[in-house]
Design a protein around this motif. Structure first.
Motif, PDB file in Angstrom:
ATOM      1  N   GLY A 297       0.824  -1.212   0.000  1.00  0.00           N
ATOM      2  CA  GLY A 297       0.000   0.000   0.000  1.00  0.00           C
ATOM      3  C   GLY A 297       0.854   1.255   0.000  1.00  0.00           C
ATOM      4  N   VAL A 298       1.917   1.253   0.815  1.00  0.00           N
ATOM      5  CA  VAL A 298       2.845   2.385   0.837  1.00  0.00           C
ATOM      6  C   VAL A 298       3.560   2.520  -0.506  1.00  0.00           C
ATOM      7  CG1 VAL A 298       4.995   3.243   1.860  1.00  0.00           C
ATOM      8  CG2 VAL A 298       3.177   2.357   3.331  1.00  0.00           C
ATOM      9  N   LYS A 299       3.970   1.390  -1.090  1.00  0.00           N
ATOM     10  CA  LYS A 299       4.602   1.417  -2.406  1.00  0.00           C
ATOM     11  C   LYS A 299       3.680   2.062  -3.439  1.00  0.00           C
ATOM     12  CE  LYS A 299       8.519  -1.008  -1.834  1.00  0.00           C
ATOM     13  NZ  LYS A 299       9.866  -0.499  -2.186  1.00  0.00           N
ATOM     14  N   LEU A 300       2.385   1.735  -3.380  1.00  0.00           N
ATOM     15  CA  LEU A 300       1.414   2.300  -4.314  1.00  0.00           C
ATOM     16  C   LEU A 300       1.262   3.800  -4.091  1.00  0.00           C
ATOM     17  CD1 LEU A 300      -0.889   2.044  -6.424  1.00  0.00           C
ATOM     18  CD2 LEU A 300      -2.425   1.547  -4.506  1.00  0.00           C
ATOM     19  N   ILE A 301       1.109   4.207  -2.833  1.00  0.00           N
ATOM     20  CA  ILE A 301       0.880   5.615  -2.523  1.00  0.00           C
ATOM     21  C   ILE A 301       2.074   6.475  -2.919  1.00  0.00           C
ATOM     22  CG2 ILE A 301       0.575   7.265  -0.612  1.00  0.00           C
ATOM     23  CD1 ILE A 301      -0.962   4.940   0.814  1.00  0.00           C
ATOM     24  N   ILE A 307       2.191  10.436  -3.872  1.00  0.00           N
ATOM     25  CA  ILE A 307       1.648  11.229  -2.765  1.00  0.00           C
ATOM     26  C   ILE A 307       2.669  11.243  -1.637  1.00  0.00           C
ATOM     27  CG2 ILE A 307      -0.204  11.421  -1.060  1.00  0.00           C
ATOM     28  CD1 ILE A 307      -2.002   9.907  -3.059  1.00  0.00           C
ATOM     29  N   ASP A 308       2.994  12.423  -1.130  1.00  0.00           N
ATOM     30  CA  ASP A 308       3.996  12.546  -0.075  1.00  0.00           C
ATOM     31  C   ASP A 308       3.344  12.419   1.300  1.00  0.00           C
ATOM     32  OD1 ASP A 308       6.256  12.972   1.369  1.00  0.00           O
ATOM     33  OD2 ASP A 308       6.467  15.098   0.879  1.00  0.00           O
ATOM     34  N   LEU A 311       5.474  10.222   6.641  1.00  0.00           N
ATOM     35  CA  LEU A 311       5.852   9.128   7.534  1.00  0.00           C
ATOM     36  C   LEU A 311       4.836   8.002   7.491  1.00  0.00           C
ATOM     37  CD1 LEU A 311       7.104  11.271  10.570  1.00  0.00           C
ATOM     38  CD2 LEU A 311       8.358  10.512   8.543  1.00  0.00           C
ATOM     39  N   ASP A 312       4.090   7.937   6.406  1.00  0.00           N
ATOM     40  CA  ASP A 312       3.160   6.829   6.128  1.00  0.00           C
ATOM     41  C   ASP A 312       2.043   6.711   7.160  1.00  0.00           C
ATOM     42  OD1 ASP A 312       4.770   6.123   3.913  1.00  0.00           O
ATOM     43  OD2 ASP A 312       6.108   5.004   5.231  1.00  0.00           O
ATOM     44  N   ALA A 313       1.484   7.847   7.565  1.00  0.00           N
ATOM     45  CA  ALA A 313       0.368   7.813   8.504  1.00  0.00           C
ATOM     46  C   ALA A 313      -0.830   7.096   7.890  1.00  0.00           C
ATOM     47  CB  ALA A 313      -0.023   9.227   8.935  1.00  0.00           C
ATOM     48  N   PHE A 314      -1.124   7.400   6.620  1.00  0.00           N
ATOM     49  CA  PHE A 314      -2.221   6.691   5.966  1.00  0.00           C
ATOM     50  C   PHE A 314      -1.792   5.285   5.584  1.00  0.00           C
ATOM     51  CE2 PHE A 314      -4.435   5.271   2.105  1.00  0.00           C
ATOM     52  CZ  PHE A 314      -5.727   5.205   2.607  1.00  0.00           C
ATOM     53  N   GLY A 315      -0.573   5.142   5.067  1.00  0.00           N
ATOM     54  CA  GLY A 315      -0.101   3.837   4.633  1.00  0.00           C
ATOM     55  C   GLY A 315      -0.096   2.809   5.746  1.00  0.00           C
ATOM     56  N   CYS A 316       0.158   3.245   6.972  1.00  0.00           N
ATOM     57  CA  CYS A 316       0.199   2.317   8.112  1.00  0.00           C
ATOM     58  C   CYS A 316      -1.097   2.338   8.918  1.00  0.00           C
ATOM     59  CB  CYS A 316       1.385   2.654   9.009  1.00  0.00           C
ATOM     60  SG  CYS A 316       2.990   2.305   8.248  1.00  0.00           S
ATOM     61  N   HIS A 317      -1.510   3.519   9.369  1.00  0.00           N
ATOM     62  CA  HIS A 317      -2.676   3.595  10.248  1.00  0.00           C
ATOM     63  C   HIS A 317      -3.993   3.519   9.473  1.00  0.00           C
ATOM     64  CE1 HIS A 317      -0.349   4.398  13.880  1.00  0.00           C
ATOM     65  NE2 HIS A 317       0.454   5.093  13.081  1.00  0.00           N
TER      66      HIS A 317
END
Length: 412
Positions: A297-301, A307-308, A311-317
């Motif tokens: 998901g983080v790789k996609l974002i 999308i910057d 610290l991957d708040a959306f990607g993780c949480h």
């Protein structure tokens, strides 16, 4: 009244409090050296503002009565009437103890958002945004999920310790802010390195420690359900940690401390909504699967969508919370916790799964609309983003006039 339950909940509240300083270390270690003080300060100011807001209006709007299943009332404004006797939410502990425990949720949740805006948002704009966001997003969501007569609770959607209320709302709101602010200066040209790996692990360890209070304390008593939530929390975090390490081995050829720290945190995120509803074996599945879900998901974002989400708040949480809500709909059991009206999808029933999907969609919608309203209001008073020169110098100096590392020469 039960003194054992009261002591347990107060201790759990103290554990949850530790999570916000832990998050400050976790986020602070990940950013550039010139922004570490600002990043940590974004969590620190919330530790003060959230407490004052909770006492004055937050507890009342979240739990003090019911209006249309969306928001509470005014009977507990200023903690008026919140005393040492049990309240409507727990029979064996003082209303004050329940309010204190929930106050820590209202503290950590907006702090999670700050991971998406690291290195580029004006501090005063963030302060205004967090105040408004707590009023417009967090308090209504807490009421809808946990309050008496709350809309999502009434339709049978369950959230043991904050998958919807805490993680989905903060993650989605962080994504909205990241899209609104735009990318950090030089984002597409440079490589952003973690500046302090020990800080990251220290923060992750404090989060894991505090999360036992977060999830086990949501049983609201020192009982078997608390013990169950404690163990599912530990199991999911461990499974996700191992799963993330395996992903790194296959993709990079080596494991990293930052990766292991990230894995354990998303394992905690994923089990939060179902900690008191799913069996132990399901906690293993929940943790094992959340790592690849969030990793890609983080790789996609960041890779495909550009999308910057700093610290991957959306990607993780955000993504982890969504998976956790779905997993609760898949594996939830009424025999573990009767708050769940039906069993999960893998046991042949569909109603809990459908209710979970509705809860997730409502949480996303409230977070998106509420965040856009907050952004529009903040922009009336101040720009959201720092000027280019301030971003280049670093937000420690430009926003706070101090430097976390006095000998820092400007190079990462």
């Amino acid at each position: 009244m039960n003194t054992g339950d009261t002591a347990f909940i107060l201790l759990c509240a103290a554990f949850v409090f530790i999570m916000t300083p832990g998050l400050a270390f976790f986020y602070g270690g990940m950013v550039r050296r010139k922004n570490v003080g600002n990043t940590m300060m974004q969590c620190v100011f919330i530790m003060g503002v959230s407490v004052i807001m909770w006492v004055l209006v937050g507890y009342a709007l979240s739990f003090g009565g019911n209006h249309a299943g969306i928001i509470g009332g005014a009977k507990w404004f200023g903690f008026n009437g919140v005393g040492m006797k049990p309240g409507p939410y727990a029979d064996t502990i003082p209303n004050l103890a329940f309010a204190a425990f929930q106050m820590m949720f209202a503290m950590i949740t907006p702090a999670l958002i700050t991971g998406s805006v690291a290195g580029r948002m004006k501090f005063k704009a963030l302060v205004l945004f967090i105040i408004l966001w707590s009023l417009i997003v967090y308090y209504p969501m807490a009421h809808m999920v946990w309050g008496e007569g709350g809309f999502l609770a009434e339709i049978g959607s369950v959230d043991f310790a904050g998958g919807n209320v805490v993680h989905i709302t903060s993650g989605v709101s962080g994504l909205v802010l990241a899209l609104t602010l735009g990318k950090r200066r030089g984002y597409d040209q440079g490589v952003y390195h973690v500046h302090n790996t020990p800080f990251v692990f220290l923060g992750a360890a404090l989060l894991w420690f505090g999360w036992y209070g977060f999830n086990a304390g949501s049983a609201l008593a020192a009982n078997g359900l608390a013990a169950h939530a404690f163990m599912t929390t530990c199991v999911s975090a461990a499974a996700a940690l191992v799963s993330w390490m395996l992903i790194e081995v296959f993709s990079e050829g080596k494991t990293t401390l930052v990766g292991a720290s990230t894995g354990l945190v998303i394992g905690l995120v994923a089990i939060t909504p179902g900690a008191g509803f799913v069996p132990m074996w399901a906690a293993v599945i929940c943790g094992l699967l959340v790592s690849p879900i969030c990793y890609f998901g983080v790789k996609l974002i960041k890779g495909k969508l550009k999308i910057d989400d700093a610290l991957d708040a959306f990607g993780c949480h955000g993504i982890g919370g969504i998976w956790g809500g779905i997993a609760t709909g898949l594996f939830g059991m009424t025999s573990i916790n009767g708050v769940a009206k039906w069993n999960g999808l893998v046991f042949g029933e569909t109603r809990l799964f459908v209710a979970q999907i509705i809860g997730i969609l409502v949480s996303i919608a409230v977070a998106v609309v509420g965040s856009l309203i907050c952004i529009a209001i903040v922009r009336i008073f101040t720009p959201l983003r720092v000027e280019e020169r301030a971003e280049k110098v670093g937000l420690d100096v430009s926003e706070h006039g101090e430097n976390a590392y006095p000998s820092f020469n400007g190079l990462d």
